[in-house]
Enzyme design. Structure first.
Site, PDB file in Angstrom:
ATOM      1  N   GLY A  59     -16.308  19.371  17.394  1.00  0.00           N
ATOM      2  CA  GLY A  59     -15.118  19.439  17.758  1.00  0.00           C
ATOM      3  C   GLY A  59     -14.779  18.797  18.978  1.00  0.00           C
ATOM      4  N   GLN A  64     -11.153  17.518  27.274  1.00  0.00           N
ATOM      5  CA  GLN A  64     -12.373  17.077  27.522  1.00  0.00           C
ATOM      6  C   GLN A  64     -12.720  15.574  27.858  1.00  0.00           C
ATOM      7  OE1 GLN A  64     -13.742  19.424  23.808  1.00  0.00           O
ATOM      8  NE2 GLN A  64     -15.451  19.676  25.096  1.00  0.00           N
ATOM      9  N   CYS A 105     -20.927  23.464  23.757  1.00  0.00           N
ATOM     10  CA  CYS A 105     -19.678  22.610  24.284  1.00  0.00           C
ATOM     11  C   CYS A 105     -20.151  21.523  24.825  1.00  0.00           C
ATOM     12  CB  CYS A 105     -19.113  23.545  25.371  1.00  0.00           C
ATOM     13  SG  CYS A 105     -17.527  22.599  26.137  1.00  0.00           S
ATOM     14  N   LEU A 106     -19.635  20.489  24.477  1.00  0.00           N
ATOM     15  CA  LEU A 106     -19.990  18.975  24.822  1.00  0.00           C
ATOM     16  C   LEU A 106     -19.653  18.866  26.384  1.00  0.00           C
ATOM     17  CD1 LEU A 106     -18.482  16.713  21.879  1.00  0.00           C
ATOM     18  CD2 LEU A 106     -21.037  17.814  22.139  1.00  0.00           C
ATOM     19  N   HIS A 147     -12.231  27.813  19.939  1.00  0.00           N
ATOM     20  CA  HIS A 147     -12.878  26.978  20.974  1.00  0.00           C
ATOM     21  C   HIS A 147     -12.145  25.714  21.942  1.00  0.00           C
ATOM     22  CE1 HIS A 147     -16.845  25.425  23.314  1.00  0.00           C
ATOM     23  NE2 HIS A 147     -15.910  24.559  23.178  1.00  0.00           N
ATOM     24  N   GLU A 148     -11.489  25.188  20.880  1.00  0.00           N
ATOM     25  CA  GLU A 148     -10.744  23.805  21.149  1.00  0.00           C
ATOM     26  C   GLU A 148      -9.664  24.324  21.740  1.00  0.00           C
ATOM     27  OE1 GLU A 148     -12.600  21.389  21.354  1.00  0.00           O
ATOM     28  OE2 GLU A 148     -14.054  21.862  19.995  1.00  0.00           O
ATOM     29  N   HIS A 151      -9.719  25.144  25.329  1.00  0.00           N
ATOM     30  CA  HIS A 151      -9.943  24.098  26.047  1.00  0.00           C
ATOM     31  C   HIS A 151      -8.511  23.609  26.534  1.00  0.00           C
ATOM     32  CE1 HIS A 151     -13.693  22.882  26.415  1.00  0.00           C
ATOM     33  NE2 HIS A 151     -14.085  22.599  25.052  1.00  0.00           N
TER      34      HIS A 151
HETATM   35  O1  K1U Z   1     -15.525  21.514  22.180  1.00  0.00           O
HETATM   36  C1  K1U Z   1     -16.597  21.149  22.085  1.00  0.00           C
HETATM   37  O2  K1U Z   1     -17.328  20.961  23.309  1.00  0.00           O
HETATM   38  C2  K1U Z   1     -17.152  20.793  21.045  1.00  0.00           C
HETATM   39  C3  K1U Z   1     -18.272  22.062  20.555  1.00  0.00           C
HETATM   40  C4  K1U Z   1     -17.645  22.745  19.491  1.00  0.00           C
HETATM   41  C5  K1U Z   1     -17.981  24.123  19.132  1.00  0.00           C
HETATM   42  C6  K1U Z   1     -19.536  24.292  18.928  1.00  0.00           C
HETATM   43  C7  K1U Z   1     -19.916  25.460  18.547  1.00  0.00           C
HETATM   44  C8  K1U Z   1     -19.150  26.699  18.521  1.00  0.00           C
HETATM   45  C9  K1U Z   1     -17.753  26.385  18.878  1.00  0.00           C
HETATM   46  C10 K1U Z   1     -17.243  25.143  19.202  1.00  0.00           C
HETATM   47  C11 K1U Z   1     -19.414  21.339  20.007  1.00  0.00           C
HETATM   48  O3  K1U Z   1     -19.375  20.601  19.045  1.00  0.00           O
HETATM   49  S1  K1U Z   1     -21.042  21.931  20.754  1.00  0.00           S
HETATM   50  C12 K1U Z   1     -22.198  21.313  19.712  1.00  0.00           C
HETATM   51  C13 K1U Z   1     -22.255  21.282  18.471  1.00  0.00           C
HETATM   52  O4  K1U Z   1     -22.345  20.790  17.713  1.00  0.00           O
HETATM   53  C14 K1U Z   1     -22.772  22.887  17.984  1.00  0.00           C
HETATM   54  C15 K1U Z   1     -23.405  23.859  18.806  1.00  0.00           C
HETATM   55  C16 K1U Z   1     -23.548  24.976  18.087  1.00  0.00           C
HETATM   56  C17 K1U Z   1     -23.243  25.292  17.184  1.00  0.00           C
HETATM   57  C18 K1U Z   1     -22.548  24.383  16.163  1.00  0.00           C
HETATM   58  C19 K1U Z   1     -22.323  23.074  16.544  1.00  0.00           C
HETATM   59 ZN    ZN Z   2     -16.147  22.886  24.251  1.00  0.00          ZN
END
Ligand code: K1U
Ligand code: ZN
Length: 182
Positions: A59, A64, A105-106, A147-148, A151
């Site tokens: 996401g 971001q 989170c990225l 989560h998004e 943000h």
């Molecule tokens: O918003 C962001 O920073 C993106 C984030 C989204 C997210 C991941 C996990 C749970 C909730 C929201 C990411 O993509 S982090 C990297 C990722 O691919 C990931 C990390 C943990 C679990 C699954 C994916």
């Molecule tokens: Zn995030």
């Protein structure tokens, strides 16, 4: 659903966008509604999708990439071929049940921790074509949408953690940002 990533003419014009990293105060900006789904927004969507796929994220919120408008892109599919675009999303229903889910989170690379989220949510939004739609989400998609949407309200997932953990993460991030500057 509209997907600019499938259009070869548009791929060559897509760009990777620079991300904001915690504890950048700009991540705490509350996003304003998107006024019109026009060519500027469609270009932003294409660039956000490319940035999310390149970073291996599931996401990305416009916040971001330092754009403070209510726009989210998501793809939780295994094949990474089912982009979901949510413009001006509004939560219209949440389950009573919640669970602790591991999140990343990225904007906080290398940090993963548990956050309590609703098991399921229903949101209304515009899609990339400006059409109204309702998305019923559960499992990882529901977690990612919550989560998004945080943000867009200027909230980063580390704010759910204890002050001790959050301060440790802040110090770690500032240290690695200083090292990268050298
Ligand atoms: O918003 C962001 O920073 C993106 C984030 C989204 C997210 C991941 C996990 C749970 C909730 C929201 C990411 O993509 S982090 C990297 C990722 O691919 C990931 C990390 C943990 C679990 C699954 C994916
Ligand atoms: Zn995030």
């Amino acid at each position: 659903m509209h997907c600019n990533t499938r259009c070869p003419q548009l791929i060559k014009n897509m760009a990777l966008l620079p991300l904001l990293y915690f504890p950048d105060p700009k991540l705490h900006t509350v996003a304003k509604p998107v006024a019109a789904v026009d060519s500027r927004i469609r270009t932003l969507i294409a660039n956000m999708l490319q940035t999310m796929y390149d970073a291996k994220g599931i996401g990305l919120a416009a916040t971001q990439v330092n754009v403070h408008e209510r726009l989210i892109v998501i793809d939780v599919s295994e094949e990474r071929d089912q982009p979901l675009v949510l413009i001006n999303p509004q939560t219209i229903w949440t389950s009573t049940e919640t669970h602790l889910n591991e999140e990343g989170c990225l904007s906080v690379p290398g940090v993963y921790d548990g956050v309590e989220r609703f098991d399921a949510v229903t949101v209304s939004a515009l899609d990339g074509d400006g059409e109204s739609r309702v998305v019923e989400a559960e499992d990882l998609l529901a977690v990612c949408i919550q989560h998004e949407m945080d943000h867009l309200m200027g909230k980063v997932f580390v704010e759910y953690l204890s002050p001790l953990k959050r301060n440790r993460i802040k110090k770690k991030m500032l240290k690695s940002q200083r090292e990268e500057e050298r």
